[in-house]
Scaffold this motif. Structure first.
Motif, PDB file in Angstrom:
ATOM      1  N   CYS A  30       0.792  -1.080  -0.118  1.00 40.83           N
ATOM      2  CA  CYS A  30      -0.057   0.023   0.003  1.00 40.83           C
ATOM      3  C   CYS A  30       0.942   1.226  -0.092  1.00 40.83           C
ATOM      4  CB  CYS A  30      -0.998   0.108   1.352  1.00 40.83           C
ATOM      5  SG  CYS A  30      -2.042  -1.157   1.189  1.00 40.83           S
ATOM      6  N   GLN A  32       0.460   3.743   1.790  1.00 40.90           N
ATOM      7  CA  GLN A  32       0.698   4.225   3.211  1.00 40.90           C
ATOM      8  C   GLN A  32      -0.260   3.390   4.263  1.00 40.90           C
ATOM      9  OE1 GLN A  32       0.444   8.629   3.992  1.00 40.90           O
ATOM     10  NE2 GLN A  32      -1.351   8.223   5.184  1.00 40.90           N
ATOM     11  N   CYS A  34      -3.069   2.529   6.610  1.00 40.14           N
ATOM     12  CA  CYS A  34      -4.144   3.466   7.103  1.00 40.14           C
ATOM     13  C   CYS A  34      -4.311   2.996   8.836  1.00 40.14           C
ATOM     14  CB  CYS A  34      -5.702   2.925   6.663  1.00 40.14           C
ATOM     15  SG  CYS A  34      -5.717   3.120   4.873  1.00 40.14           S
ATOM     16  N   TYR A  36      -6.513   2.350  10.880  1.00 40.21           N
ATOM     17  CA  TYR A  36      -7.135   1.220  11.386  1.00 40.21           C
ATOM     18  C   TYR A  36      -6.643  -0.317  10.902  1.00 40.21           C
ATOM     19  CZ  TYR A  36      -9.213   1.466   7.130  1.00 40.21           C
ATOM     20  OH  TYR A  36      -9.432   1.575   5.667  1.00 40.21           O
ATOM     21  N   CYS A  37      -5.705  -0.518  10.327  1.00 37.03           N
ATOM     22  CA  CYS A  37      -5.648  -1.498   8.997  1.00 37.03           C
ATOM     23  C   CYS A  37      -4.636  -2.446  10.057  1.00 37.03           C
ATOM     24  CB  CYS A  37      -5.088  -1.061   7.922  1.00 37.03           C
ATOM     25  SG  CYS A  37      -4.613  -2.589   6.797  1.00 37.03           S
ATOM     26  N   PHE A  39      -4.404  -5.591   7.992  1.00 36.20           N
ATOM     27  CA  PHE A  39      -4.342  -6.464   6.893  1.00 36.20           C
ATOM     28  C   PHE A  39      -2.533  -6.695   6.701  1.00 36.20           C
ATOM     29  CE2 PHE A  39      -8.131  -4.601   5.129  1.00 36.20           C
ATOM     30  CZ  PHE A  39      -8.984  -5.805   5.935  1.00 36.20           C
ATOM     31  N   SER A  41      -0.184  -5.795   5.082  1.00 35.21           N
ATOM     32  CA  SER A  41       0.551  -5.161   3.703  1.00 35.21           C
ATOM     33  C   SER A  41       1.501  -4.035   4.440  1.00 35.21           C
ATOM     34  CB  SER A  41      -0.726  -4.261   3.150  1.00 35.21           C
ATOM     35  OG  SER A  41      -1.409  -3.486   4.294  1.00 35.21           O
ATOM     36  N   GLY A  83      -5.620  -7.261  -1.656  1.00 35.51           N
ATOM     37  CA  GLY A  83      -4.520  -6.927  -0.829  1.00 35.51           C
ATOM     38  C   GLY A  83      -4.770  -6.393   0.393  1.00 35.51           C
ATOM     39  N   THR A  85      -3.038  -2.930  -1.668  1.00 35.74           N
ATOM     40  CA  THR A  85      -3.499  -2.287  -2.887  1.00 35.74           C
ATOM     41  C   THR A  85      -3.151  -2.818  -4.072  1.00 35.74           C
ATOM     42  OG1 THR A  85      -3.719  -0.464  -1.378  1.00 35.74           O
ATOM     43  CG2 THR A  85      -3.610  -0.036  -3.784  1.00 35.74           C
ATOM     44  N   ASN A 120      -7.584   1.005  -5.182  1.00 35.70           N
ATOM     45  CA  ASN A 120      -7.840   2.176  -4.272  1.00 35.70           C
ATOM     46  C   ASN A 120      -7.915   3.522  -5.140  1.00 35.70           C
ATOM     47  OD1 ASN A 120      -8.693   1.376  -1.647  1.00 35.70           O
ATOM     48  ND2 ASN A 120      -6.452   0.612  -1.312  1.00 35.70           N
ATOM     49  N   ARG A 157      -6.894   7.653   5.416  1.00 31.93           N
ATOM     50  CA  ARG A 157      -6.844   7.193   4.109  1.00 31.93           C
ATOM     51  C   ARG A 157      -6.054   8.279   3.181  1.00 31.93           C
ATOM     52  NH1 ARG A 157      -8.740   2.110   2.887  1.00 31.93           N
ATOM     53  NH2 ARG A 157      -8.904   2.698   0.726  1.00 31.93           N
TER      54      ARG A 157
HETATM   55  S1  SF4 Z   1      -4.998  -2.819   3.050  1.00 34.40           S
HETATM   56 FE1  SF4 Z   1      -6.364  -1.096   2.862  1.00 34.40          FE
HETATM   57  S2  SF4 Z   1      -7.025  -0.397   4.844  1.00 34.40           S
HETATM   58 FE2  SF4 Z   1      -4.867  -1.672   4.898  1.00 34.40          FE
HETATM   59  S3  SF4 Z   1      -3.467   0.148   4.584  1.00 34.40           S
HETATM   60 FE3  SF4 Z   1      -3.866  -0.756   2.551  1.00 34.40          FE
HETATM   61  S4  SF4 Z   1      -5.622   0.698   1.708  1.00 34.40           S
HETATM   62 FE4  SF4 Z   1      -5.381   0.862   4.026  1.00 34.40          FE
END
Ligand code: SF4
Length: 404
Positions: A30, A32, A34, A36-37, A39, A41, A83, A85, A120, A157
């Protein structure tokens, strides 16, 4: 735990019909992170082509191994590039992976294949759209989350509302009208009015599919830390539920079918790939931290990027006990608004659902949290507000009091 070699020895017999398979490919980058994320990444800009190339090479290597292992037994009918992203990468690189999938696996005809890519708004310009179209993608899932500038900033975001709207129009013009829009509610500072404004604006675009997720506080994220230290306030539970039901009501009024807890679609536009997850069909996950479900066994790949790139893909194989498999089934299948058919439960586990879960299910039905019509079991509207509680009581055979 089943060993890898034992899994490898499952071979097709003569006259074997290939079974349908969904393929998930994880792209863990990604621009950057986020706030709250959680995942898997990593922030990695377009200026990091070497890392991207090493990852794509590792993906192709895993693809070859898995095709050698499973290619004879399956026919792929959905591919989902998620992902992270995926559009952080030059999509031509992703198209190479899709071509490799076509070379190594049997695939249904293009008219029957669902080929989705997540995107995104900050990384989906006209050039990327043309690459997506040229790669044969017929579905795009766009991470919009909110159309309020304040909420987008709260979430961390990096796009704004007009970028989201422009991206949506661009995808529809260049790629396809089969677009999913992801929205989020329960954001710090969000009121039901702010949510409704986002929802109404997004519905005016008439996406084929619209998903709406409640923000979850995940351990290890900045949001979680701020919440624990009292610096972050979330909307109340009542407010959160009001936002959820507003979405369900307004989307249904606008012709969308509510078919999964967080998913709605116009008729004929349900996501075939995600339906595989919720109906416990077979899928194979490729890439970092990807999960697979094959013949009732769950597999999980490593989430260590260096390890993955070095070719050490697999982390764990979990066949699970019969009881765990039944719990897994209920947890997953009940996400569908239609629930599951009792006969399907019997076919899978050789035992009547009522014999296993009758006591707890009856208590939950009496309290109006579950609905059973002797053919299927599903959440009631009230139960949808308390899915975790209902599942916990159902699986633990508890008959305790009604709570949140
Ligand atoms: S996976 Fe989605 S929510 Fe997580 S950092 Fe990447 S864009 Fe943000």
């Amino acid at each position: 735990m089943m060993t890898q070699s034992k899994a490898e020895h499952i071979v097709p017999s003569a006259g074997f019909q290939r079974r349908p398979l969904g393929l998930y490919v994880h792209i863990p980058f990604c621009r950057q992170k986020c706030r709250y994320c959680d995942f898997v990444s990593f922030p990695a800009g377009p200026e990091d082509p070497e890392r991207h190339s090493s990852y794509i090479a590792a993906l192709k290597q895993e693809l070859k191994i898995q095709a050698d292992r499973y290619g004879d037994r399956y026919q792929v009918d959905s591919v989902y590039i998620g992902g992270g992203t995926p559009t952080m990468l030059n999509v031509d690189r992703i198209n190479e992976v899709v071509e490799e999938i076509s070379r190594r696996f049997s695939i249904v005809g293009r008219d029957r294949l669902e080929l989705t890519i997540e995107a995104n708004p900050e990384s989906i310009d006209a050039l990327q759209c043309r690459r997506i179209r040229d790669g044969g993608f017929n579905r795009v899932s766009l991470g919009v989350q909110s159309l309020s500038e304040e909420m987008l900033q709260n979430l961390g975001r990096i796009h704004n509302a007009s970028m989201a709207e422009e991206s949506f129009s661009r995808i529809r013009e260049i790629v396809t009208d089969n677009i999913n829009v992801d929205l989020m509610f329960g954001i710090p500072g969000q009121t039901p009015a702010i949510w409704e404004d986002t929802l109404e604006k997004a519905m005016m675009w008439k996406p084929a599919h619209l998903s709406f997720y409640s923000l979850q506080l995940e351990e290890g994220t900045p949001f979680y830390q701020h919440y624990r230290s009292g610096k972050l306030e979330l909307p109340s539970w009542e407010s959160n539920r009001e936002m959820y039901h507003t979405a369900v009501t307004r989307l249904k009024e606008s012709g969308y079918e509510h078919y999964e807890v967080s998913s709605t679609a116009l008729p004929g536009r349900r996501c075939l790939h995600n339906l595989k997850y919720w109906s416990m069909a077979d899928y194979l996950g490729l890439g970092l931290a990807a999960h697979s479900y094959l013949d009732g066994i769950r597999y999980e790949n490593t989430s260590d990027l260096d390890q993955y790139i070095a070719g050490d893909h697999l982390k764990e194989i979990s066949p699970g006990s019969r009881k765990e498999q039944m719990g897994d089934y209920l947890f997953t299948a009940l996400r569908q608004i239609r629930g599951f058919e009792l006969v399907d439960f019997f076919d899978r586990f050789g035992v009547d659902f009522r014999t296993e879960y009758g006591v707890s299910a009856e208590a939950l039905i009496r309290e109006g949290l579950l609905i059973c019509d002797d053919i299927s079991l599903r959440f009631s509207a009230q139960g949808l507000d308390r899915t975790n509680l209902v599942l916990s009581r159902l699986l633990n055979h508890e008959g305790g009091p009604h709570g949140e």
